[in-house]
Scaffold this motif. Structure first.
Motif, PDB file in Angstrom:
ATOM      1  N   GLU A  34      42.725  -8.750   1.214  1.00 21.61           N
ATOM      2  CA  GLU A  34      42.509  -9.340   2.538  1.00 21.61           C
ATOM      3  C   GLU A  34      41.262 -10.203   2.575  1.00 21.61           C
ATOM      4  N   LEU A  35      40.189  -9.790   1.903  1.00 20.17           N
ATOM      5  CA  LEU A  35      38.999 -10.646   1.838  1.00 20.17           C
ATOM      6  C   LEU A  35      39.345 -11.984   1.191  1.00 20.17           C
ATOM      7  N   VAL A  36      40.131 -11.945   0.143  1.00 19.26           N
ATOM      8  CA  VAL A  36      40.537 -13.163  -0.567  1.00 19.26           C
ATOM      9  C   VAL A  36      41.363 -14.076   0.339  1.00 19.26           C
ATOM     10  N   VAL A  37      42.370 -13.531   1.005  1.00 18.63           N
ATOM     11  CA  VAL A  37      43.227 -14.393   1.828  1.00 18.63           C
ATOM     12  C   VAL A  37      42.490 -14.898   3.061  1.00 18.63           C
ATOM     13  N   ILE A  38      41.567 -14.104   3.579  1.00 19.90           N
ATOM     14  CA  ILE A  38      40.776 -14.578   4.719  1.00 19.90           C
ATOM     15  C   ILE A  38      39.871 -15.719   4.281  1.00 19.90           C
ATOM     16  N   ARG A  39      39.222 -15.577   3.125  1.00 18.20           N
ATOM     17  CA  ARG A  39      38.322 -16.654   2.672  1.00 18.20           C
ATOM     18  C   ARG A  39      39.097 -17.944   2.426  1.00 18.20           C
ATOM     19  N   ALA A  40      40.237 -17.872   1.790  1.00 15.75           N
ATOM     20  CA  ALA A  40      41.038 -19.085   1.577  1.00 15.75           C
ATOM     21  C   ALA A  40      41.457 -19.678   2.916  1.00 15.75           C
ATOM     22  N   SER A  41      41.838 -18.831   3.851  1.00 15.25           N
ATOM     23  CA  SER A  41      42.267 -19.308   5.166  1.00 15.25           C
ATOM     24  C   SER A  41      41.120 -19.949   5.935  1.00 15.25           C
ATOM     25  N   LEU A  50      44.154 -16.646   9.676  1.00 16.94           N
ATOM     26  CA  LEU A  50      42.908 -15.929   9.953  1.00 16.94           C
ATOM     27  C   LEU A  50      43.147 -14.815  10.958  1.00 16.94           C
ATOM     28  N   ASP A  51      43.818 -15.139  12.045  1.00 14.99           N
ATOM     29  CA  ASP A  51      44.107 -14.160  13.077  1.00 14.99           C
ATOM     30  C   ASP A  51      44.888 -12.983  12.487  1.00 14.99           C
ATOM     31  N   MET A  52      45.891 -13.287  11.711  1.00 14.32           N
ATOM     32  CA  MET A  52      46.743 -12.258  11.118  1.00 14.32           C
ATOM     33  C   MET A  52      45.974 -11.388  10.122  1.00 14.32           C
ATOM     34  N   HIS A  53      45.289 -12.010   9.175  1.00 19.81           N
ATOM     35  CA  HIS A  53      44.663 -11.251   8.096  1.00 19.81           C
ATOM     36  C   HIS A  53      43.383 -10.553   8.532  1.00 19.81           C
ATOM     37  N   LEU A  54      42.704 -11.056   9.542  1.00 21.14           N
ATOM     38  CA  LEU A  54      41.567 -10.318  10.090  1.00 21.14           C
ATOM     39  C   LEU A  54      42.055  -9.014  10.719  1.00 21.14           C
ATOM     40  N   ALA A  55      43.188  -9.066  11.415  1.00 19.10           N
ATOM     41  CA  ALA A  55      43.759  -7.853  11.999  1.00 19.10           C
ATOM     42  C   ALA A  55      44.166  -6.867  10.905  1.00 19.10           C
ATOM     43  N   VAL A  56      44.784  -7.366   9.852  1.00 22.49           N
ATOM     44  CA  VAL A  56      45.193  -6.496   8.742  1.00 22.49           C
ATOM     45  C   VAL A  56      43.957  -5.868   8.090  1.00 22.49           C
ATOM     46  N   ALA A  57      42.931  -6.686   7.842  1.00 27.43           N
ATOM     47  CA  ALA A  57      41.710  -6.188   7.202  1.00 27.43           C
ATOM     48  C   ALA A  57      41.055  -5.092   8.036  1.00 27.43           C
TER      49      ALA A  57
END
Length: 148
Positions: A34-41, A50-57
């Motif tokens: 999740e840190l990886v996908v948030i940083r790329a996003s 960002l909205d989606m993966h911040l919630a998942v994280a």
């Protein structure tokens, strides 16, 4: 800005989802994924992702401090361990290919922290989220449509 409602053909969306899921499973660390996908996003300015993966994280228990400092991870040395920092550096190098390649030192640092299989999954994950970011940004899909 107009939202373009149809995101992807169903078969393409399923294939992209399968790649993303396989890469995350193979990496074996959901919080790091999740840190990886948030940083790329962040780099790709994809509000939906960002909205989606911040919630998942947050659901995985990633600390608010890490999420708050992720955009400046290089300066926030005590917030991220060496493995996370290596993954984030590789994420940035793949996402922003300004020189046309990933620098050897970035790749080699990541290779010190991930075995060959996990490194391949990390790279696949970065490629997959970049794919999703480009689809969502080009289609102007607004944040808020994801529910965990």
């Amino acid at each position: 800005m107009t939202a373009r409602t149809q995101v992807l053909d169903r078969a393409v969306g399923q294939a992209m989802s399968a790649v993303s899921a396989a890469a995350k499973r193979g990496l074996g660390d959901p919080a790091l994924a999740e840190l990886v996908v948030i940083r790329a996003s962040q780099l790709n300015h994809c509000a939906f992702c960002l909205d989606m993966h911040l919630a998942v994280a947050r659901g995985l228990g990633v600390s608010e401090r890490q999420l708050d400092l992720l955009a400046a991870w290089e300066e926030a040395e005590d917030a991220f361990d060496e493995r996370e920092r290596a993954a984030l550096a590789l994420t940035e190098a793949i996402t922003v290919l300004t020189d046309g390649f990933v620098p050897d030192e970035v790749y080699e640092k990541a290779a010190k922290h991930f075995d060959e299989a996990r490194l391949a999954h990390l790279i696949a994950l970065v490629v997959a989220i970049n794919n999703w970011n480009r689809v969502m940004v080009s289609r102007r899909v607004p944040p808020g449509g994801y529910t965990p």
